[in-house]
Scaffold this motif. Structure first.
Motif, mmCIF file in Angstrom:
data_model
loop_
_atom_site.group_PDB
_atom_site.id
_atom_site.type_symbol
_atom_site.label_atom_id
_atom_site.label_comp_id
_atom_site.label_asym_id
_atom_site.label_seq_id
_atom_site.Cartn_x
_atom_site.Cartn_y
_atom_site.Cartn_z
ATOM 1 N N PHE A 14 0.817 -1.237 0.031
ATOM 2 C CA PHE A 14 -0.003 -0.066 0.057
ATOM 3 C C PHE A 14 0.867 1.298 -0.214
ATOM 4 C CE2 PHE A 14 0.538 -1.368 4.566
ATOM 5 C CZ PHE A 14 0.925 -0.242 4.968
ATOM 6 N N ALA A 15 0.352 2.322 -0.233
ATOM 7 C CA ALA A 15 1.001 3.747 -0.500
ATOM 8 C C ALA A 15 0.111 4.644 0.186
ATOM 9 C CB ALA A 15 1.063 3.856 -1.797
ATOM 10 N N PHE A 16 0.781 5.633 1.093
ATOM 11 C CA PHE A 16 -0.171 6.490 1.807
ATOM 12 C C PHE A 16 0.114 7.876 1.160
ATOM 13 C CE2 PHE A 16 0.119 9.395 5.540
ATOM 14 C CZ PHE A 16 -1.295 9.405 5.673
ATOM 15 N N GLU A 17 -0.873 8.590 0.635
ATOM 16 C CA GLU A 17 -0.678 9.812 0.116
ATOM 17 C C GLU A 17 -1.214 10.887 0.823
ATOM 18 O OE1 GLU A 17 0.390 11.362 -2.642
ATOM 19 O OE2 GLU A 17 1.069 9.588 -3.612
ATOM 20 N N ALA A 18 -1.916 10.564 2.105
ATOM 21 C CA ALA A 18 -2.476 11.529 3.011
ATOM 22 C C ALA A 18 -3.352 12.543 2.401
ATOM 23 C CB ALA A 18 -1.358 12.483 3.569
ATOM 24 N N PHE A 19 -3.158 13.992 2.566
ATOM 25 C CA PHE A 19 -4.311 14.777 1.860
ATOM 26 C C PHE A 19 -3.641 15.241 0.347
ATOM 27 C CE2 PHE A 19 -5.376 15.407 6.186
ATOM 28 C CZ PHE A 19 -6.495 15.620 6.027
ATOM 29 N N LEU A 20 -4.366 15.124 -0.522
ATOM 30 C CA LEU A 20 -4.158 15.433 -2.015
ATOM 31 C C LEU A 20 -3.497 17.041 -1.884
ATOM 32 C CD1 LEU A 20 -6.642 14.096 -4.549
ATOM 33 C CD2 LEU A 20 -4.282 13.351 -4.301
ATOM 34 N N PRO A 21 -2.859 17.524 -2.700
ATOM 35 C CA PRO A 21 -2.165 18.896 -2.568
ATOM 36 C C PRO A 21 -3.342 19.856 -2.927
ATOM 37 C CG PRO A 21 -0.760 17.339 -3.933
ATOM 38 C CD PRO A 21 -1.833 16.770 -3.330
ATOM 39 N N SER A 22 -3.145 21.132 -2.569
ATOM 40 C CA SER A 22 -4.203 21.978 -2.777
ATOM 41 C C SER A 22 -3.671 22.696 -3.853
ATOM 42 C CB SER A 22 -4.427 23.096 -1.561
ATOM 43 O OG SER A 22 -2.920 23.480 -1.250
ATOM 44 N N ALA A 55 -2.340 17.742 -9.908
ATOM 45 C CA ALA A 55 -2.347 17.026 -11.315
ATOM 46 C C ALA A 55 -1.425 16.096 -11.418
ATOM 47 C CB ALA A 55 -2.498 18.177 -12.361
ATOM 48 N N ALA A 56 -0.164 16.378 -10.699
ATOM 49 C CA ALA A 56 0.882 15.482 -10.946
ATOM 50 C C ALA A 56 0.853 14.329 -10.139
ATOM 51 C CB ALA A 56 2.169 16.383 -10.599
ATOM 52 N N VAL A 57 0.324 14.553 -8.899
ATOM 53 C CA VAL A 57 0.097 13.488 -7.977
ATOM 54 C C VAL A 57 -1.025 12.235 -8.671
ATOM 55 C CG1 VAL A 57 -0.864 12.591 -5.776
ATOM 56 C CG2 VAL A 57 0.778 14.707 -5.974
ATOM 57 N N LEU A 58 -2.050 12.926 -9.211
ATOM 58 C CA LEU A 58 -2.994 12.025 -10.051
ATOM 59 C C LEU A 58 -2.355 11.274 -11.028
ATOM 60 C CD1 LEU A 58 -6.349 14.582 -9.669
ATOM 61 C CD2 LEU A 58 -5.833 12.529 -8.554
ATOM 62 N N GLU A 59 -1.618 12.017 -11.715
ATOM 63 C CA GLU A 59 -0.997 11.369 -12.919
ATOM 64 C C GLU A 59 -0.203 10.180 -12.637
ATOM 65 O OE1 GLU A 59 -0.177 10.504 -16.773
ATOM 66 O OE2 GLU A 59 -1.567 12.080 -16.043
ATOM 67 N N GLU A 60 0.558 10.495 -11.372
ATOM 68 C CA GLU A 60 1.317 9.388 -10.654
ATOM 69 C C GLU A 60 0.449 8.108 -10.243
ATOM 70 O OE1 GLU A 60 3.473 11.015 -7.712
ATOM 71 O OE2 GLU A 60 4.923 12.113 -8.850
ATOM 72 N N LEU A 61 -0.818 8.439 -9.752
ATOM 73 C CA LEU A 61 -1.535 7.620 -9.394
ATOM 74 C C LEU A 61 -2.290 6.547 -10.378
ATOM 75 C CD1 LEU A 61 -3.376 9.266 -6.429
ATOM 76 C CD2 LEU A 61 -1.414 7.631 -6.354
ATOM 77 N N LYS A 62 -2.195 6.992 -11.524
ATOM 78 C CA LYS A 62 -3.018 6.250 -12.643
ATOM 79 C C LYS A 62 -2.265 5.051 -12.779
ATOM 80 C CE LYS A 62 -4.168 10.217 -15.546
ATOM 81 N NZ LYS A 62 -4.084 10.783 -17.137
ATOM 82 N N ASP A 63 -1.090 4.907 -12.580
ATOM 83 C CA ASP A 63 -0.382 3.613 -12.981
ATOM 84 C C ASP A 63 0.075 2.913 -11.322
ATOM 85 O OD1 ASP A 63 -0.698 3.364 -15.579
ATOM 86 O OD2 ASP A 63 1.136 4.524 -15.844
ATOM 87 N N GLU A 64 -0.507 3.176 -10.222
ATOM 88 C CA GLU A 64 -0.139 2.768 -8.897
ATOM 89 C C GLU A 64 -0.816 1.328 -8.917
ATOM 90 O OE1 GLU A 64 1.589 1.889 -6.213
ATOM 91 O OE2 GLU A 64 2.043 3.963 -6.225
ATOM 92 N N THR A 65 -0.095 0.318 -8.548
ATOM 93 C CA THR A 65 -0.616 -1.008 -8.519
ATOM 94 C C THR A 65 -0.854 -1.261 -7.038
ATOM 95 O OG1 THR A 65 1.680 -1.898 -8.415
ATOM 96 C CG2 THR A 65 0.548 -1.763 -10.775
ATOM 97 N N ARG A 66 -0.358 -0.417 -6.107
ATOM 98 C CA ARG A 66 -0.605 -0.647 -4.628
ATOM 99 C C ARG A 66 -1.876 -0.062 -4.259
ATOM 100 N NH1 ARG A 66 4.854 2.058 -2.585
ATOM 101 N NH2 ARG A 66 4.244 3.357 -4.194
ATOM 102 N N THR A 67 -2.468 -0.531 -3.037
ATOM 103 C CA THR A 67 -3.681 -0.021 -2.673
ATOM 104 C C THR A 67 -3.318 1.600 -2.155
ATOM 105 O OG1 THR A 67 -4.577 -2.269 -1.929
ATOM 106 C CG2 THR A 67 -5.313 -0.071 -0.733
ATOM 107 N N LYS A 121 -2.922 23.424 -7.764
ATOM 108 C CA LYS A 121 -3.751 22.635 -8.803
ATOM 109 C C LYS A 121 -2.550 21.765 -9.670
ATOM 110 C CE LYS A 121 -7.779 25.350 -9.684
ATOM 111 N NZ LYS A 121 -8.563 26.176 -10.774
ATOM 112 N N LYS A 122 -1.407 22.670 -9.950
ATOM 113 C CA LYS A 122 -0.361 21.862 -10.712
ATOM 114 C C LYS A 122 0.245 20.747 -10.053
ATOM 115 C CE LYS A 122 3.708 23.053 -13.544
ATOM 116 N NZ LYS A 122 4.354 24.113 -13.869
ATOM 117 N N GLU A 123 0.550 20.758 -8.642
ATOM 118 C CA GLU A 123 1.044 19.555 -7.750
ATOM 119 C C GLU A 123 -0.083 18.514 -7.843
ATOM 120 O OE1 GLU A 123 3.013 19.038 -3.717
ATOM 121 O OE2 GLU A 123 2.453 21.011 -4.067
#
Length: 279
Positions: A130-138, A144-156, A140-142
């Motif tokens: 599993f991966a812990f992301e805590a709160f998504l960044p406030s 978007a970058a995190v969401l892009e990384e999560l697209k291919d995240e295979t861990r919970t 917008k650009k940051e």
């Protein structure tokens, strides 16, 4: 001798979840550094703890951090507590820990409640990785970058969210990642605790009609490796063969090595690739 920093986990809801060791340490240390003294005084009063308390939070973490380090260098023992859960997990406690290491002050953690682990274990989703992301960044650009990384995240993936932002976050996750199984956990360890196992679209539809209450933890299923491999293979199959070969040849591979790599990408034999190139 220098003092020591004790990271003391406190209840995330149910006061019975505090450990005997944490209670003893909170009574024995010289000072307790608390994220919100107004919140923490309720806990200390409940357990009749009279230890002096000082505030340590996001907006004074540098100045107060130096002050606490000086106290420990003088031999005082300091306990760090957060509003709820384990200090250092998605809060400014990590800064104080780093400052202690830099100053050569020993740090120890007294384990106990953590919302991320509590939610993960009752989610019904895979707990092995599993991966812990805590709160998504406030920003917008940051974000978007995190969401892009999560697209291919295979861990919970585990995320925190405030109730008034839950719908927006579910919308952003669904738009960026598509459908995923997800468990939305609320009111953890409390009387009205819920663990709602559904999908991103299902959770979004439900909470658009029902206002969420209490702090939320989103536990989201990782992407299937098999699905990713199939998608990648489909992309290769639609690419002209010579173009596919050029990708590897431009990396310095010989024609023979490139054919082997292309065959692996497309899930066929090297002989098949050789024959297609001849044709």
């Amino acid at each position: 001798m220098s003092g020591k920093l004790f990271l003391c986990a406190t209840p995330i809801g149910n006061l019975e979840d505090i450990t005997f060791r944490v209670l003893r340490m909170l009574k024995e240390v010289d000072v307790i550094a608390a994220e919100d003294t107004r919140n923490s005084i309720k806990l200390l009063n409940h357990f009749e703890i009279k230890t002096p308390m000082t505030s340590y939070h996001e907006y004074n973490k540098i100045e107060k951090g130096h002050y606490l380090v000086e106290l420990m260098q003088q031999g005082q023992q300091v306990a760090l507590i957060t509003d709820a859960g384990t200090p250092g997990i998605s809060d400014p406690g990590e800064e104080l820990v780093a400052m202690c290491h830099e100053a050569g002050i020993p740090v120890t953690s007294l384990p106990g409640p953590a919302a991320c682990i509590t939610a993960l274990t009752i989610s019904g989703l895979s707990t092995r990785r599993f991966a812990f992301e805590a709160f998504l960044p406030s920003d917008k650009k940051e974000k978007a970058a995190v969401l892009e990384e999560l697209k291919d995240e295979t861990r919970t993936t585990i995320l925190y969210e405030a109730p008034h932002r839950l719908v927006r976050t579910l919308e952003e996750l669904y738009q960026a990642l598509g459908e995923r199984r997800v468990t939305v956990c609320r009111e953890l360890t409390k009387k009205h605790e819920t663990a709602f196992l559904t999908t991103l679209s299902g959770a979004l539809a439900y909470y658009q009609e029902n206002d969420p209450k209490g702090e939320c933890v989103i536990v989201m299923e990782g992407r299937s490796r098999k699905e990713m491999e199939e998608e990648k293979q489909q992309q290769w199959e639609t690419m002209p063969l010579e173009e596919h070969m050029k990708i590897y040849e431009n990396q310095g591979m010989s024609r023979k090595e490139a054919m082997k790599a292309v065959a692996k990408d497309r899930g066929v034999s090297r002989r098949d690739i050789y024959q297609q190139l001849l044709d």
